[in-house]
Design an enzyme around this catalytic site. Structure first.
Site, PDB file in Angstrom:
ATOM      1  N   THR A 156       0.839  -1.193   0.000  1.00  0.00           N
ATOM      2  CA  THR A 156       0.000   0.000   0.000  1.00  0.00           C
ATOM      3  C   THR A 156       0.878   1.248   0.000  1.00  0.00           C
ATOM      4  OG1 THR A 156      -1.620  -1.202   1.331  1.00  0.00           O
ATOM      5  CG2 THR A 156      -1.819   1.199   1.307  1.00  0.00           C
ATOM      6  N   GLY A 200     -14.613  11.637   6.990  1.00  0.00           N
ATOM      7  CA  GLY A 200     -13.565  11.214   7.935  1.00  0.00           C
ATOM      8  C   GLY A 200     -12.451  12.235   8.028  1.00  0.00           C
ATOM      9  N   ASP A 252       0.305  -3.716   9.330  1.00  0.00           N
ATOM     10  CA  ASP A 252      -1.092  -3.275   9.477  1.00  0.00           C
ATOM     11  C   ASP A 252      -2.030  -4.405   9.873  1.00  0.00           C
ATOM     12  OD1 ASP A 252      -0.359  -0.751   8.717  1.00  0.00           O
ATOM     13  OD2 ASP A 252      -1.741  -0.597   7.020  1.00  0.00           O
ATOM     14  N   HIS A 267      21.465  27.898  15.023  1.00  0.00           N
ATOM     15  CA  HIS A 267      20.683  29.118  14.828  1.00  0.00           C
ATOM     16  C   HIS A 267      20.953  29.671  13.436  1.00  0.00           C
ATOM     17  CE1 HIS A 267      18.774  32.943  15.659  1.00  0.00           C
ATOM     18  NE2 HIS A 267      19.825  33.532  15.117  1.00  0.00           N
TER      19      HIS A 267
HETATM   20  C1  LIG Z   1      -3.302   7.192   1.135  1.00  0.00           C
HETATM   21  C2  LIG Z   1      -2.438   6.619   2.209  1.00  0.00           C
HETATM   22  C3  LIG Z   1      -1.400   7.374   2.707  1.00  0.00           C
HETATM   23  C4  LIG Z   1      -0.580   6.860   3.702  1.00  0.00           C
HETATM   24  N1  LIG Z   1       0.430   7.632   4.165  1.00  0.00           N
HETATM   25  C5  LIG Z   1       1.245   7.150   5.124  1.00  0.00           C
HETATM   26  C6  LIG Z   1       2.340   7.914   5.583  1.00  0.00           C
HETATM   27  O1  LIG Z   1       2.585   9.029   5.124  1.00  0.00           O
HETATM   28  N2  LIG Z   1       3.144   7.385   6.527  1.00  0.00           N
HETATM   29  C7  LIG Z   1       2.906   6.141   7.058  1.00  0.00           C
HETATM   30  O2  LIG Z   1       3.661   5.713   7.927  1.00  0.00           O
HETATM   31  N3  LIG Z   1       1.880   5.387   6.645  1.00  0.00           N
HETATM   32  C8  LIG Z   1       1.046   5.855   5.690  1.00  0.00           C
HETATM   33  N4  LIG Z   1       0.028   5.078   5.224  1.00  0.00           N
HETATM   34  C9  LIG Z   1      -0.161   3.737   5.831  1.00  0.00           C
HETATM   35  C10 LIG Z   1       0.835   2.738   5.233  1.00  0.00           C
HETATM   36  O3  LIG Z   1       0.650   2.677   3.850  1.00  0.00           O
HETATM   37  C11 LIG Z   1       0.637   1.376   5.869  1.00  0.00           C
HETATM   38  O4  LIG Z   1       0.736   1.484   7.266  1.00  0.00           O
HETATM   39  C12 LIG Z   1       1.692   0.395   5.383  1.00  0.00           C
HETATM   40  O5  LIG Z   1       1.664   0.256   3.989  1.00  0.00           O
HETATM   41  C13 LIG Z   1       1.482  -0.983   6.031  1.00  0.00           C
HETATM   42  O6  LIG Z   1       2.486  -1.843   5.606  1.00  0.00           O
HETATM   43  P1  LIG Z   1       2.265  -3.416   5.567  1.00  0.00           P
HETATM   44  O7  LIG Z   1       3.539  -3.994   5.061  1.00  0.00           O
HETATM   45  O8  LIG Z   1       1.732  -3.890   6.843  1.00  0.00           O
HETATM   46  O9  LIG Z   1       1.094  -3.663   4.507  1.00  0.00           O
HETATM   47  P2  LIG Z   1       0.834  -3.148   3.025  1.00  0.00           P
HETATM   48  O10 LIG Z   1       1.681  -2.023   2.670  1.00  0.00           O
HETATM   49  O11 LIG Z   1      -0.636  -3.003   2.915  1.00  0.00           O
HETATM   50  O12 LIG Z   1       1.317  -4.366   2.131  1.00  0.00           O
HETATM   51  C14 LIG Z   1       0.679  -5.600   2.141  1.00  0.00           C
HETATM   52  C15 LIG Z   1       0.961  -6.312   0.837  1.00  0.00           C
HETATM   53  O13 LIG Z   1       0.483  -7.639   0.944  1.00  0.00           O
HETATM   54  C16 LIG Z   1      -0.093  -8.016  -0.289  1.00  0.00           C
HETATM   55  N5  LIG Z   1      -1.016  -9.121  -0.015  1.00  0.00           N
HETATM   56  C17 LIG Z   1      -2.155  -9.106   0.744  1.00  0.00           C
HETATM   57  N6  LIG Z   1      -2.699 -10.339   0.797  1.00  0.00           N
HETATM   58  C18 LIG Z   1      -1.887 -11.146   0.071  1.00  0.00           C
HETATM   59  C19 LIG Z   1      -1.905 -12.523  -0.236  1.00  0.00           C
HETATM   60  N7  LIG Z   1      -2.855 -13.335   0.246  1.00  0.00           N
HETATM   61  N8  LIG Z   1      -0.925 -13.007  -1.019  1.00  0.00           N
HETATM   62  C20 LIG Z   1       0.072 -12.198  -1.509  1.00  0.00           C
HETATM   63  N9  LIG Z   1       0.135 -10.898  -1.236  1.00  0.00           N
HETATM   64  C21 LIG Z   1      -0.823 -10.382  -0.458  1.00  0.00           C
HETATM   65  C22 LIG Z   1      -0.784  -6.753  -0.765  1.00  0.00           C
HETATM   66  O14 LIG Z   1      -0.986  -6.792  -2.169  1.00  0.00           O
HETATM   67  C23 LIG Z   1       0.232  -5.694  -0.354  1.00  0.00           C
HETATM   68  O15 LIG Z   1       1.151  -5.442  -1.378  1.00  0.00           O
HETATM   69  C24 LIG Z   1      -0.807   5.554   4.216  1.00  0.00           C
HETATM   70  C25 LIG Z   1      -1.844   4.783   3.700  1.00  0.00           C
HETATM   71  C26 LIG Z   1      -2.652   5.296   2.710  1.00  0.00           C
HETATM   72  C27 LIG Z   1      -3.761   4.436   2.165  1.00  0.00           C
END
Ligand SMILES: Cc1cc2nc3c(=O)[nH]c(=O)nc-3n(C[C@H](O)[C@H](O)[C@H](O)COP(=O)(O)OP(=O)(O)OC[C@H]3O[C@@H](n4cnc5c(N)ncnc54)[C@H](O)[C@@H]3O)c2cc1C
Length: 466
Positions: free
Chosen positions: A40, A180, A313, A445
């Site tokens: 994401t 929101g 997440d 500064h």
């Molecule tokens: C618009 C927006 C702006 C954001 N801005 C910020 C920011 O500025 N700073 C910040 O810290 N956070 C931000 N976030 C939050 C941040 O994107 C998430 O906290 C972060 O991406 C979580 O990381 P993750 O690795 O847990 O999961 P994700 O980044 O969601 O990655 C999970 C991956 O798993 C893959 N996946 C899921 N299920 C399967 C499966 N069964 N098999 C194979 N692959 C799979 C998905 O396709 C995805 O690529 C933002 C989110 C959004 C939506």
């Protein structure tokens, strides 16, 4: 194919976990269902939103902010196509970077939907329907989160959009209704307001930015209102229907009743995200979820089934990229038999609007609820020389320190560049530093960071410039 670790998901949690595991000599694979790596954050979150936030801030600055500095230019013209191309190129550079890092670290990457067939076994189903089974001593679930739906509102990513659609609009809407008042809604609302939209925000609670220090959020709301955004607090959207000329929205009081009809060209639903656990075979494998549908883990990221871990997440804690990254590193280290740890008391949180809001540690409300006696040191940017020179006088630094020990328990910054400034507070807090430590640290500064030092001095009522 047999591995030491298989990571499902290549977001900031998953790809960082895989790299650290490979660094530690573990044979590692990643499974990703999306066409590109980075999750994401890199594809539809942090990175594209920041590309548009920066570009739109420059656009607004060029239109309104140059003349007072003695720079006379004609009114800037928006080339949205080029702005979007900048965003897309930034995303591409980042996701390609992850692919490069996988190769560099000899991590095998599999494209397809990952499912835990049994402990130690991951089935990968490719887009063409073909499947293969991989084996591993440890499986890490890093599947992230997805957009939360709002009952009565169907997201079509055209007129009624989630954050994903809001990053792709073909033209600035005349009127954007944001549902929101959390970080994502306020950031993307800011982007489109700067590019010409009239922005109204409907929020269920009686305040914006739930969870953040209330005084800071309130001050920020005033600044956003000055910029032209309009807030409808303690209200909920119960219906949104797309018609010929736009979207008709019904808004009620939070407790129900008193319906009001509103119209918008685009409605952005930004009420939160939910953990992505569907299709993973968790129930069949016996992996327990908590009450909020997140994968349940212990302090070592272990799920209810031995050999299966979860991070990012999809587990408890703030949904932030850097929190997932740190969990990825700690989880890989623990799998490799080393010590791994995440300090959840020191996770910075940044809202990348103008001005930015950055915080780390406890808010006043949290300290009060926990019965912890604290001192407050505050310093406004109006009294900071660099802020005056830069014409960025909005906001303040607020430091909360333990009343007895002087240990810094929370830092909240509202101001230009707050997201960069918060790092020194995080380092200080990681070392359990005091307000006195911060106050005695020499700050260059003239910089905005002098306000951090002054706020630390103010904890003991001895700020120099205020
Ligand atoms: C618009 C927006 C702006 C954001 N801005 C910020 C920011 O500025 N700073 C910040 O810290 N956070 C931000 N976030 C939050 C941040 O994107 C998430 O906290 C972060 O991406 C979580 O990381 P993750 O690795 O847990 O999961 P994700 O980044 O969601 O990655 C999970 C991956 O798993 C893959 N996946 C899921 N299920 C399967 C499966 N069964 N098999 C194979 N692959 C799979 C998905 O396709 C995805 O690529 C933002 C989110 C959004 C939506």
């Amino acid at each position: 194919m047999s591995y030491d670790v298989i990571v499902i998901g290549s977001g900031p949690g998953g790809y960082v976990c895989a790299i650290r595991a490979a660094q530690l000599g573990l044979r590692t694979a990643v499974v990703e269902k999306r066409a590109t790596f980075g999750g994401t954050c890199l594809n539809i979150g942090c990175i594209p939103s920041k590309a548009l936030l920066h570009a739109s801030e420059l656009f607004e600055e060029a239109g309104k902010g140059f003349a007072p500095f003695g720079i006379d230019i004609p009114a800037p013209k928006l080339n949205l196509k080029a702005m979007m191309a900048h965003k897309d190129a930034t995303v591409k550079a980042n996701v390609d970077g992850v692919a490069f890092l996988f190769k560099k670290n000899k991590i095998d990457a599999f494209r397809g939907l990952g499912r835990i067939a049994a402990p130690g076994k991951v089935e990968v189903e490719a887009e063409d329907g073909s499947a293969q089974t991989l084996e591993a001593k440890a499986i890490v679930i890093a599947t992230g989160s997805e957009v939360m739906d709002l009952p009565g509102v169907k997201i079509d990513e055209k007129r009624i959009v989630s954050s994903t659609g809001a990053l792709e609009l073909a033209a600035p809407p005349k009127k954007l209704l944001v549902v929101g008042a959390g970080i994502i809604g306020l950031e993307l609302g800011s982007v489109w307001r700067r590019l010409g939209a009239q922005v109204e925000v409907v929020e269920f609670l009686d305040r914006i930015l739930p969870g953040m220090d209330a005084e800071t959020a309130k001050q920020f709301q005033r600044l956003m209102e000055k910029q032209g955004a309009k807030f409808h607090l303690s209200r909920k959207v119960v219906k949104a229907e797309t018609g010929k000329s736009g979207v008709g929205v019904t808004v009620e009081k939070a407790e129900g009743g008193d319906p009001v009809a509103m119209e918008a060209d685009i409605v952005l639903v930004a009420i939160g995200r939910r953990p992505m656990t569907e299709g993973l075979g968790l129930k069949e494998a016996g992996v327990k979820l908590d009450q909020r549908g997140r994968v349940e883990i212990d302090e070592h990221f272990r799920t209810s089934i031995p050999g299966i871990y979860a991070i990012g997440d999809v587990v408890r804690g703030p949904m932030l990229a850097h929190k997932g990254e740190d969990e990825g590193i700690a989880c890989a280290e623990l799998i490799a038999g080393k010590a791994g740890h995440v300090n959840y008391d020191v996770i910075p949180n940044v809202v990348y609007t103008y001005p930015e809001i950055a915080s780390v540690g406890k808010s006043e409300e949290e300290l009060k609820a926990a019965g912890i006696a604290y001192k407050v040191g505050k310093f406004p940017f109006t009294a900071n020389g660099r802020a005056r020179a830069n014409r960025t006088p909005e906001g303040f630094v607020k430091i909360l320190a333990d009343a007895t020990t002087d240990q810094v328990l929370g830092v909240h910054i509202l101001g230009a560049g707050a997201g960069e400034m918060i790092a020194e507070a995080a380092v200080l807090m990681e070392f359990k530093g005091s307000a006195e430590d911060l106050a005695r640290t020499c700050h260059a500064h003239p910089t905005m960071t002098e306000a951090v030092k002054e706020a630390a001095l103010a904890v003991d009522k001895r700020a120099i410039h205020f």
